[in-house]
Design an enzyme around this catalytic site. Structure first.
Site, PDB file in Angstrom:
ATOM      1  N   ASP A   1      -6.211   8.461  10.201  1.00  0.00           N
ATOM      2  CA  ASP A   1      -4.872   8.051  10.609  1.00  0.00           C
ATOM      3  C   ASP A   1      -4.485   8.642  11.955  1.00  0.00           C
ATOM      4  O   ASP A   1      -4.851   9.769  12.303  1.00  0.00           O
ATOM      5  CB  ASP A   1      -3.849   8.485   9.553  1.00  0.00           C
ATOM      6  CG  ASP A   1      -3.996   7.696   8.271  1.00  0.00           C
ATOM      7  OD1 ASP A   1      -3.872   6.459   8.342  1.00  0.00           O
ATOM      8  OD2 ASP A   1      -4.239   8.302   7.214  1.00  0.00           O
TER       9      ASP A   1
ATOM     10  N   GLU B   1       0.853  -1.192   0.000  1.00  0.00           N
ATOM     11  CA  GLU B   1       0.000   0.000   0.000  1.00  0.00           C
ATOM     12  C   GLU B   1       0.886   1.237   0.000  1.00  0.00           C
ATOM     13  O   GLU B   1       1.811   1.338   0.819  1.00  0.00           O
ATOM     14  CB  GLU B   1      -0.903   0.024   1.231  1.00  0.00           C
ATOM     15  CG  GLU B   1      -2.040  -0.974   1.177  1.00  0.00           C
ATOM     16  CD  GLU B   1      -2.980  -0.822   2.362  1.00  0.00           C
ATOM     17  OE1 GLU B   1      -2.691   0.003   3.267  1.00  0.00           O
ATOM     18  OE2 GLU B   1      -4.000  -1.513   2.388  1.00  0.00           O
TER      19      GLU B   1
END
Length: 277
Positions: A60, A49
């Site tokens: 995040d 990724e």
């Protein structure tokens, strides 16, 4: 069959599980990102990724937030992220998933993204904040360029929503191990295995589990029931710590090799035996 599908099919035929490392494009710089992509592929990553830096990465935790800020200071954007993937493609053939929030992709242009991503050697796109209810046109645009559209699925999702995710997704489904943002954790949530079982009831797609997976013990626990484990913050934290050292790439490769799941020798789970019920 896409390169992502081929990879999971091979893993399943060999009775193995996958490891999917995450890095942010441009952290600490684009040259190192290129070297890291090649090293990750050579270190046993099943897929990789690559995060597109974004100013407001709401899904995040602080580790990946800081990596985005460092990359943005280097003026890394969607185009630069695709370019570094294209350069690394000359020396590696592991599937790559572009991991992004929707705003940078929308600004870049969805049709332009499909064409540019295919040309760069990207295999799929995961957009963290694009709801499956609103993703039909986006997924169709990716499909025109043979790109898989990967969606997140959470334990808080209803069965109806999991079915929608299963209908819209291709390549694999990314199951979120816990509520909240990315980041290392002490142990894997007990909800994770239940979520994977629920997804197996509505989809034949492979299932990768991420968010908080950070140790070899986590990886092997997750790989009892999921097809792959995603490790992000633990890798990005090491990149941050080693940024000024000449052997950063080598050390990240060693860490990733330490995370590779043990060979799977247990019985196939019911979802793998029977497919969608």
């Amino acid at each position: 069959m896409s390169r992502i599908s081929e990879t999971f099919a091979r893993l399943r035929s060999e009775r193995k599980r996958g490891l999917i490392p995450f890095i942010t494009a441009g952290d600490p710089d684009l040259k190192t990102t290129r070297e890291l992509l090649i090293e990750l592929a050579h270190s046993g990553a099943s897929l990789i990724e690559v995060g597109v830096p974004f100013s407001d990465p709401i899904a995040d935790g602080p580790v990946i937030q800081r990596s985005s800020m460092r990359a943005l200071r280097n003026r890394v954007d969607v185009a630069a992220s695709l370019q570094v993937i294209s350069e690394a493609r000359r020396e590696m053939d592991v599937p790559v998933i572009l991991f992004s929030y929707f705003n940078p992709l929308l600004q870049f242009g969805v049709e332009r993204l499909g064409e540019a991503a295919q040309r760069a050697g990207v295999d799929g796109v995961l957009v963290t904040d694009l709801a499956p209810e609103e993703a039909e046109d986006f997924a169709a645009a990716l499909a025109r360029y043979d790109l898989d559209c990967v969606f997140l699925a959470a334990a808080t999702s209803t069965d109806k929503r999991l079915r929608l995710i299963a209908d819209r997704a291709s390549g694999f489904i990314y199951a979120v191990s816990r509520a909240g943002v990315t980041g290392e954790q002490v142990e894997v949530s007990s909800d994770a295995e239940k979520l994977v079982a629920r997804l197996r009831n509505v989809s034949d797609l492979p299932i990768a589990l991420g968010f908080g997976i950070s140790t070899p013990e986590h990886v092997n626990e997750v790989c009892r029931y999921a097809d792959a484990a995603v490790v992000g913050s633990a890798i990005v934290a090491k990149i941050e710590k080693l940024a000024a050292t000449p052997d950063l790439v080598k050390q990240i490769g060693s860490f990733v090799r330490s995370l590779l799941p043990k060979e799977f020798d247990g019985p196939l789970n019911q979802g793998e035996q029977e497919g969608r019920s």
